[in-house]
Enzyme design. Structure first.
Site, short mmCIF file in Angstrom:
data_model
loop_
_atom_site.label_atom_id
_atom_site.label_comp_id
_atom_site.label_asym_id
_atom_site.label_seq_id
_atom_site.Cartn_x
_atom_site.Cartn_y
_atom_site.Cartn_z
N LEU A 590 0.83 -1.21 0.00
CA LEU A 590 0.00 0.00 0.00
C LEU A 590 0.86 1.25 0.00
O LEU A 590 0.44 2.31 -0.45
CB LEU A 590 -0.91 0.01 1.23
CG LEU A 590 -1.93 -1.10 1.34
CD1 LEU A 590 -2.69 -1.00 2.65
CD2 LEU A 590 -2.91 -1.06 0.18
N GLY A 591 2.06 1.14 0.54
CA GLY A 591 2.92 2.31 0.61
C GLY A 591 4.25 1.92 1.19
O GLY A 591 4.44 0.82 1.68
N GLU A 592 5.17 2.87 1.14
CA GLU A 592 6.51 2.57 1.61
C GLU A 592 7.11 3.82 2.22
O GLU A 592 6.88 4.91 1.74
CB GLU A 592 7.34 2.09 0.42
CG GLU A 592 8.55 1.30 0.83
CD GLU A 592 9.13 0.54 -0.37
OE1 GLU A 592 8.39 0.27 -1.31
OE2 GLU A 592 10.33 0.24 -0.33
N GLY A 593 7.86 3.65 3.28
CA GLY A 593 8.45 4.83 3.90
C GLY A 593 9.64 4.46 4.74
O GLY A 593 10.12 3.32 4.72
N PHE A 595 10.15 3.89 7.79
CA PHE A 595 10.09 2.89 8.84
C PHE A 595 9.68 1.51 8.37
O PHE A 595 9.60 0.58 9.14
CB PHE A 595 9.15 3.34 9.95
CG PHE A 595 9.81 4.32 10.86
CD1 PHE A 595 9.49 5.66 10.81
CD2 PHE A 595 10.78 3.91 11.75
CE1 PHE A 595 10.11 6.57 11.63
CE2 PHE A 595 11.41 4.81 12.57
CZ PHE A 595 11.08 6.15 12.51
N GLY A 596 9.39 1.41 7.10
CA GLY A 596 9.03 0.10 6.59
C GLY A 596 7.93 0.18 5.57
O GLY A 596 7.51 1.26 5.16
N VAL A 598 4.09 -0.82 4.07
CA VAL A 598 2.72 -1.08 4.49
C VAL A 598 2.05 -2.00 3.48
O VAL A 598 2.08 -1.74 2.28
CB VAL A 598 1.91 0.22 4.62
CG1 VAL A 598 0.52 -0.07 5.14
CG2 VAL A 598 2.62 1.19 5.54
N ASP A 709 2.96 14.96 14.22
CA ASP A 709 3.13 14.82 12.77
C ASP A 709 1.80 15.00 12.06
O ASP A 709 1.41 14.20 11.22
CB ASP A 709 3.76 13.47 12.45
CG ASP A 709 4.42 13.47 11.07
OD1 ASP A 709 4.78 12.38 10.59
OD2 ASP A 709 4.54 14.55 10.46
#
Ligand SMILES: *[C@@H]1O[C@H](CO)[C@@H](O)[C@H](O)[C@H]1NC(C)=O
Ligand SMILES: *[C@@H]1O[C@H](CO)[C@@H](O)[C@H](O)[C@H]1NC(C)=O
Ligand SMILES: *[C@@H]1O[C@H](CO)[C@@H](O)[C@H](O)[C@H]1NC(C)=O
Ligand SMILES: *[C@@H]1O[C@H](CO)[C@@H](O)[C@H](O)[C@H]1NC(C)=O
Ligand SMILES: *[C@@H]1O[C@H](CO)[C@@H](O)[C@H](O)[C@H]1NC(C)=O
Ligand SMILES: *[C@@H]1O[C@H](CO)[C@@H](O)[C@H](O)[C@H]1NC(C)=O
Ligand SMILES: *[C@@H]1O[C@H](CO)[C@@H](O)[C@H](O)[C@H]1NC(C)=O
Ligand SMILES: *[C@@H]1O[C@H](CO)[C@@H](O)[C@H](O)[C@H]1NC(C)=O
Ligand SMILES: *[C@@H]1O[C@H](CO)[C@@H](O)[C@H](O)[C@H]1NC(C)=O
Length: 891
Positions: A590-593, A595-596, A598, A709
């Site tokens: 679903l997504g990436e960032g 911290f890891g 998703v 945030d």
């Protein structure tokens, strides 16, 4: 009994042809269909004849074993219907075995439990046991009473029980209680949400006696013909004649009756006679009847069908006429009991040219459920204590306090009156093998009178919070390994009648009152400051708004245990294997960032989730993981994305969130979605909802939480476009040792970060207010937060610049095309500007913000007669489809 016939007919669905099976699975929203006893590793399946999706019950109950019926019935094919092959049986000797189901509080459910014995245990011993709904008795399942010959054994070897019930909380226990020597078992458990305006009662729940439709066919009707999966049995007799129609009957009344049922009706064979039916049913309480009528004959101009409805010889309606090709339901909820038998009669009036007719009828006995469940906060606190000490007792199922004969071991409760929720008044965990410290959740058992934790391996101090429990008369802590001194407040309580027993073990405990000592050591708070890289800072009308690509992080250690237990705790720890299964081996990203990654996932109950797998490097040093997650699991608010669970297994740290199907606010404002732009009313609503979520973090949580945030990317939208704030509470516990993390937006994002916080490094709730103001400006303008090509790079400066130049119109997002109430818009703009005020003292608090936004929303909605919001919401839902970037945003 009628339930047997229901079961036989249930079996016959195997030969009943179903028309629209293809679409069936899509409509089972809210259905829970458990194939009890099906091993947890077997995948869910679609039952062929109904299209119902069944899955294993293993995630909903802790006791019991999987059994299977072997013998097939050549005539009925009952065993060929998959859900009735497996069963769960309870040979372990635990008296009460409960399913705990997650339901929608306040929704009416049809709850159906099916029991097909079929000699699965080769004992030929059909059982008798009780069924409970939470703490209340539902019915005795007696599979012995009705069977005589082998033939009947084969034909009718089971039972179906059906009740319409409204759970009072988001959890519901359904328990099987062993009452004799035989072993309880269950084949399926099925829950179907119903409309709230249909089967209503003043008190109690509706236990089905029978649900007939009057036809001489043998076809049984259920899902998918009946969208609510009611089981309709046929009834017919020699005195009746069937009429039927091929014309479509309008079924738009609240009961959503299937066409297959209303297209048939019964009339007396002898047209001069009345329509009547007499039956006996055991019911000590009221009987409720629902009569479903439709005129399905094309009436000639001089024809009339008119009759009186008599219930137990009392006239309910004097001259009733069914509506032509339209369903009409007549409920009989008058408080009448049936003495020896129940009697319904439809008698033609003198002016009627046609005999009375009836299409379908449902008969219920009202079941009173007098016993209240144990106080929710007590249950939550107890479960937290249980989790803290990793205590698992098989007998701890269902309600902890009631019924009293099944009260959990280790506690005692006050049970004054059934109408008052019982409270936990004593905790006795003597010799329970507890280690670690004294759980702080004990303080939330506010009615506690006796606390016995003697003879365990407890370490640490005698906590001061015990003094909060003013009703305590005995605290027994002997036989442990506690240390430190006794808090003075607790000592003082001894003067007021508290017996405090500490002697025995506890060698490091200082019992001398004089040794009030080093209280508070080890609590020094570490503050970490990690400035990373500074970049452009520009000066605008408000010199203090500074562009920040500088990120700060201050680690502030807090006790995770100070939080008050919220209403409901759904604490869930998953194994890494379960995570692999729920994400289908991490199939869909679903997504990436930073911290890891998703991933998209599905829980065993088909709940969709977003699974954030923390990368190895972020996981390192994340010692607080479990404690922090426990805290977050307790935070529940409708405008906060909930954490549903987590996995903490070796190197694997995983957070499982509720899935938000409509992405984030930023996508919608930036036009990334191919949908029509959000209307002003929807923007206001999203802002107001977000403000409420944030207000809850600031004020509703104990201890309060600062989000740190807030940004449009962290405001997520669910399937109804309800706004929920994501990723709260994490930033404070993530380590920021290495710079790699910080460069990927750990805490605070460029443009959203409070300049005062940047200057002073003093973090308050007002920093969130600043960030929220920036989001509000985005909502109004649809401008990027930072744009170096603009007159002023920062959105706050830019709006200020435009305002001072009197260029007001150009501030507002042009895609709103002037379709807004300008007073609500200017008010929101003013509010946004006060939120981004350079000094925190000039900013409102979140309660004020939430209130102001609510007022804006009211004024905008009243502009178009109040229905504006709802309309735009649904039209939006229809016209929207989104990209892959979904909840929660990977950072
Ligand atoms: C429900 O059952 C599951 C599985 O046994 C358990 O993990 C969970 O804590 C239970 N929930 C409640 C509210 O009892
Ligand atoms: C409709 O009624 C007619 C006459 O009573 C009967 O022959 C026919 O089988 C019925 N059709 C259905 C589908 O029940
Ligand atoms: C059924 O009746 C309702 C209420 O009178 C009406 O609004 C609706 O249009 C009708 N539906 C059909 C398909 O005729
Ligand atoms: C009703 O009208 C039909 C013809 O349309 C006629 O045969 C019948 O006798 C009339 N019945 C009465 C009761 O008037
Ligand atoms: C629970 O408390 C009641 C009344 O206070 C007492 O009679 C009963 O014995 C207690 N039960 C247990 C198991 O301690
Ligand atoms: C309690 O004991 C278990 C095993 O006996 C151990 O795994 C756990 O870490 C201990 N907990 C604490 C807080 O010491
Ligand atoms: C405390 O722990 C030790 C070792 O882990 C164990 O031998 C002892 O039985 C425990 N004592 C109690 C009272 O549980
Ligand atoms: C406290 O616990 C000890 C050890 O279990 C026991 O001997 C004693 O009777 C308890 N005292 C009270 C008042 O319950
Ligand atoms: C009690 O705890 C201390 C540490 O606080 C430990 O050194 C000691 O071995 C423990 N004693 C027992 C009997 O478990």
């Amino acid at each position: 009994m009628e339930s047997i016939r229901r079961l036989v007919l249930l079996a016959l669905t195997g030969v009943f042809l179903i028309t629209n099976l293809a679409n069936a699975q899509d409509d089972q929203q809210g259905f829970i269909s458990l194939d009890c006893g099906m091993p947890h590793n077997e995948p869910s399946y679609i039952e062929e004849t109904t299209g119902l999706k069944f899955s294993s019950d293993s995630g909903f109950i802790r006791s019991g074993k999987s059994g299977r019926t072997n013998n097939e019935d050549p005539r009925l094919g009952m065993s060929n219907i998959k859900p009735y092959k497996y069963l769960r049986y309870f040979p372990e000797g635990i008296l009460r075995n409960c399913y705990n189901l997650t339901v929608m509080q306040g929704t009416h459910y049809l709850i159906r439990a099916v029991f097909v014995y079929r000699n699965y245990d080769d004992l030929k011993q059909r059982p008798i046991f009780d069924l409970y709904l939470g703490p209340n008795f539902w019915i005795t399942i007696n599979l012995q009473e009705e069977f005589g010959s082998v033939d009947r054994f084969w034909r009718t070897d089971g039972k179906v029980e059906d009740i319409i019930h409204m759970p009072k909380s988001n959890f519901m226990d359904i328990c099987l209680v062993k009452t004799g020597t035989t072993t309880p078992f269950i084949s399926t458990l099925e829950l179907r949400p119903l409309r709230d305006d249909t089967y209503t009662t003043k008190t109690g729940s509706l236990m089905l006696f029978n649900r007939w439709y009057f036809s001489n066919s043998e076809s049984f009707v259920r899902y998918p013909d009946d969208v609510h999966d009611r089981l309709w049995d046929t009834y017919f007799s020699d005195e009746l004649t069937q009429i039927n129609t091929t014309t479509t009957v309008n079924t738009t009344n609240a009961f959503d009756l299937p066409q297959a049922i209303v297209s048939k009706a019964s009339i007396p064979k002898d047209a001069g006679k009345s329509w009547s039916r007499r039956w006996s049913m055991q019911s000590t309480d009221d009987v409720h009847v629902y009569l479903h009528f439709a005129e399905i004959q094309a009436l000639k101009p001089n024809d009339t069908r008119e009759f009186s409805i008599l219930w137990n010889e009392k006239t309910i309606n004097h001259n009733y006429s069914p509506l032509e090709f339209m369903v009409d339901t007549v409920p009989i909820r008058t408080s009448t009991k049936c003495d020896d038998s129940c009697y319904l009669e439809l008698v033609s009036t003198t002016s009627s040219s046609l005999p009375p007719s009836l299409n379908a009828m449902e008969v219920f006995g009202v079941l009173q459920l007098p016993q209240s469940e144990t106080d929710e906060n007590d249950v939550t606190a107890f479960k937290n204590i249980q989790a803290f000490y990793k205590l698992q007792k098989m007998s701890w199922q269902g309600d902890p306090c009631v019924p009293t004969q099944y009260m959990w071991t280790g506690l005692n409760c006050s049970n004054m009156l059934p109408s008052i929720p019982p409270r936990i008044i004593s905790l006795d965990f003597s010799y329970y093998g507890l280690n670690g410290t004294i759980s702080s959740d004990i303080q939330y058992l506010s009615q506690l009178q006796k606390l016995d934790l003697s003879n365990n391996n407890l370490t640490g101090r005698v906590p001061e919070f015990l003094a909060k429990l003013k009703l305590l008369t005995v605290i027994n802590l002997s036989g442990n390994n506690l240390s430190g001194s006794i808090p003075e407040t607790l000592r003082n309580m001894e003067n007021n009648g508290l017996t405090l027993i500490l002697r025995g073990g506890n060698k490091n405990l200082c019992l001398d009152p004089s040794c009030e000592s080093e209280a508070g050591d080890g609590k020094n708070k570490k503050k970490w400051l990690v400035p990373i890289l500074a970049s452009a800072a520009s000066v605008g009308i408000t010199t203090a708004i500074i562009l920040l690509i500088i990120l700060f992080y201050r680690r502030k250690k807090r006790s995770s245990k100070d939080i008050r237990p919220s209403m409901v705790v759904n604490k869930r720890s998953f194994t890494y294997e379960e995570v692999t299964v729920m994400t289908n081996n991490f199939e869909k990203t679903l997504g990436e960032g930073g911290f890891g990654v998703v991933y998209y996932g599905n829980l065993i109950n088909n709940e969709q989730v977003a699974v954030k797998v923390l990368s190895q490097s972020s996981a390192q040093g994340y010692k607080q993981f479990k404690a922090e997650v426990d805290l977050l699991l307790r935070v529940h608010h409708i405008n906060l994305v909930s954490l549903v669970g987590y996995c903490d297994e070796g190197q694997h740290l995983v957070l499982i969130y509720e899935y938000m199907s409509n992405g984030n606010l930023k996508q919608h404002l930036s036009g990334e979605c191919a949908s029509s732009p959000l209307s002003w009313a929807n923007r206001l609503r999203i802002a107001a909802e977000t403000a409420q979520g944030l207000e809850y973090l600031h004020i509703g949580c104990k201890p309060p939480m600062i989000h740190r945030d807030i940004k449009s990317m962290n405001i997520l939208l669910d399937e109804h476009f309800q706004a929920k704030l994501g990723d709260f509470g994490l930033s404070r516990s993530f380590p920021v040792g290495s710079e790699t993390h910080v460069s990927t937006n750990v805490a605070g994002s460029p443009g959203y970060l409070d300049p005062e916080y940047y200057r002073t490094n003093w973090l308050t709730e007002k920093s969130d207010v600043f960030s929220f103001g920036v989001v509000l400006l985005e909502i109004i303008t649809s401008q990027p937060v930072i744009d170096q090509t603009r007159e002023k790079a920062h959105i706050g400066e830019w709006v200020g610049f435009k305002l001072t130049n009197g260029d007001i119109k150009s501030i507002v997002d042009p895609s709103l095309t002037g379709d807004y109430d300008s007073s609500s818009l200017w008010k929101a703009l003013e509010l946004a500007m006060s939120c981004v005020s350079p000094s925190s003292s000039g900013r409102p608090n979140m309660s004020q913000v939430a209130n102001e936004l609510q007022e804006c929303l009211l004024s905008e909605n009243s502009r178009k007669g109040g229905s504006q919001d709802v309309e735009s919401k649904s039209s939006l839902a229809l016209s929207t489809s989104f990209g892959p970037e979904q909840t929660p945003d990977a950072r």
